[in-house]
Design a protein around this motif. Structure first.
Motif, PDB file in Angstrom:
ATOM      1  N   GLN A 241     -18.105  63.105 -55.719  1.00 20.05           N
ATOM      2  CA  GLN A 241     -18.360  64.198 -56.661  1.00 20.05           C
ATOM      3  C   GLN A 241     -19.117  65.319 -55.956  1.00 20.05           C
ATOM      4  O   GLN A 241     -20.341  65.339 -55.916  1.00 20.05           O
TER       5      GLN A 241
ATOM      6  N   GLU B 256     -19.531  52.119 -73.410  1.00 22.86           N
ATOM      7  CA  GLU B 256     -20.428  53.114 -72.814  1.00 22.86           C
ATOM      8  C   GLU B 256     -21.820  52.567 -72.507  1.00 22.86           C
ATOM      9  O   GLU B 256     -22.504  53.058 -71.619  1.00 22.86           O
TER      10      GLU B 256
ATOM     11  N   ALA C 267     -18.364  57.845 -57.241  1.00 22.77           N
ATOM     12  CA  ALA C 267     -19.564  58.669 -57.422  1.00 22.77           C
ATOM     13  C   ALA C 267     -19.836  59.513 -56.183  1.00 22.77           C
ATOM     14  O   ALA C 267     -20.227  60.679 -56.289  1.00 22.77           O
TER      15      ALA C 267
ATOM     16  N   LYS D 289     -28.651  55.541 -57.123  1.00 22.70           N
ATOM     17  CA  LYS D 289     -29.397  56.535 -56.358  1.00 22.70           C
ATOM     18  C   LYS D 289     -28.416  57.415 -55.599  1.00 22.70           C
ATOM     19  O   LYS D 289     -27.550  56.920 -54.877  1.00 22.70           O
TER      20      LYS D 289
ATOM     21  N   ASN E 118     -28.902  62.793 -51.149  1.00 20.55           N
ATOM     22  CA  ASN E 118     -28.264  64.070 -50.871  1.00 20.55           C
ATOM     23  C   ASN E 118     -28.730  64.670 -49.548  1.00 20.55           C
ATOM     24  O   ASN E 118     -29.453  64.032 -48.782  1.00 20.55           O
TER      25      ASN E 118
ATOM     26  N   ASP F 193     -22.965  66.094 -56.499  1.00 19.30           N
ATOM     27  CA  ASP F 193     -23.432  66.474 -57.824  1.00 19.30           C
ATOM     28  C   ASP F 193     -23.897  65.199 -58.522  1.00 19.30           C
ATOM     29  O   ASP F 193     -23.081  64.346 -58.881  1.00 19.30           O
ATOM     30  N   ALA F 194     -25.202  65.051 -58.707  1.00 17.85           N
ATOM     31  CA  ALA F 194     -25.778  63.796 -59.218  1.00 17.85           C
ATOM     32  C   ALA F 194     -25.295  63.461 -60.628  1.00 17.85           C
ATOM     33  O   ALA F 194     -25.009  62.295 -60.925  1.00 17.85           O
ATOM     34  N   GLN F 195     -25.193  64.460 -61.506  1.00 16.23           N
ATOM     35  CA  GLN F 195     -24.750  64.183 -62.875  1.00 16.23           C
ATOM     36  C   GLN F 195     -23.282  63.747 -62.895  1.00 16.23           C
ATOM     37  O   GLN F 195     -22.925  62.788 -63.576  1.00 16.23           O
ATOM     38  N   ALA F 196     -22.442  64.444 -62.165  1.00 21.02           N
ATOM     39  CA  ALA F 196     -21.027  64.067 -62.106  1.00 21.02           C
ATOM     40  C   ALA F 196     -20.865  62.698 -61.455  1.00 21.02           C
ATOM     41  O   ALA F 196     -20.012  61.903 -61.861  1.00 21.02           O
TER      42      ALA F 196
ATOM     43  N   GLY G  99     -23.024  60.199 -61.570  1.00 20.03           N
ATOM     44  CA  GLY G  99     -23.414  59.188 -62.557  1.00 20.03           C
ATOM     45  C   GLY G  99     -22.317  58.930 -63.571  1.00 20.03           C
ATOM     46  O   GLY G  99     -22.046  57.776 -63.929  1.00 20.03           O
ATOM     47  N   ARG G 100     -21.674  60.002 -64.030  1.00 20.03           N
ATOM     48  CA  ARG G 100     -20.571  59.849 -64.987  1.00 20.03           C
ATOM     49  C   ARG G 100     -19.386  59.117 -64.354  1.00 20.03           C
ATOM     50  O   ARG G 100     -18.779  58.243 -64.978  1.00 20.03           O
TER      51      ARG G 100
ATOM     52  N   ASP H 181     -20.857  68.732 -54.991  1.00 24.89           N
ATOM     53  CA  ASP H 181     -21.620  69.794 -55.636  1.00 24.89           C
ATOM     54  C   ASP H 181     -21.022  71.129 -55.202  1.00 24.89           C
ATOM     55  O   ASP H 181     -21.149  71.538 -54.041  1.00 24.89           O
TER      56      ASP H 181
END
Length: 161
Positions: free
Chosen positions: A48, A82, A45, A102, A105, A62-65, A67-68, A50
């Motif tokens: 990733q 999932e 995580a 969390k 950043n 990149d927070a969304q990436a 998390g994925r 940004d």
């Protein structure tokens, strides 16, 4: 006759002790597997980047990436679906709960100390990073030991090269 009864009783005790030792050893192996999975997920995580912030000359995650990536690594390393439930045939039997995820950043001043009093966790980050805390329940093989559940902490920083 009493010796035969004593031997049978001792065999039951020895079997219980063997079951206890086996369950304890497997519990420690499960704890290590969980810790490695959480650490790998946090590290994935944290990597990733940004792209928009990088174009501005800043290192950020990149927070969304993130998390994925964390979810994917937990799923692959702990054999989860999932929703965090174990797949058929997986060692774990109960859902793995992510208690805290969390992304810290570049909007913070570094070194930054993350504190979570409710989960009794503290870590100091030198650059942007990720904190991941998950709850894992050990599936006992025998009913000799009490149920065990762990809150496993992991943190990783964005590396710049």
């Amino acid at each position: 006759m009493y010796k035969l009864l004593l031997v049978m009783l001792m065999m039951v005790v020895w079997m219980l002790m063997h079951a206890l030792q086996t369950d304890e050893e497997l519990a420690i192996a499960a704890l290590f597997q969980g810790k490695h999975a959480v650490n790998r997920a946090a590290h994935a995580a944290a990597q990733q980047i940004d792209a928009g912030a990088l174009a501005e000359g800043r290192l950020a995650i990149d927070a969304q990436a993130a998390g994925r990536a964390a979810a994917r690594y937990l799923q692959m390393n702990l054999q989860l679906d999932e929703s965090g439930k174990p797949l058929p045939g997986a060692f774990l039997q109960e859902k793995v709960d992510v208690l805290e995820f969390k992304v810290i950043n570049d909007d913070r001043t570094f070194p930054y100390t993350y504190r979570n009093a409710s989960l009794d966790y503290e870590v100091t980050l030198q650059r942007p990073g990720v904190v991941l805390i998950a709850k894992i329940v050990y599936p006992r093989l025998f009913a000799v030991i009490e149920p065990i559940e762990w809150t496993i902490n992991g943190a990783a920083e964005l590396t710049s090269g």
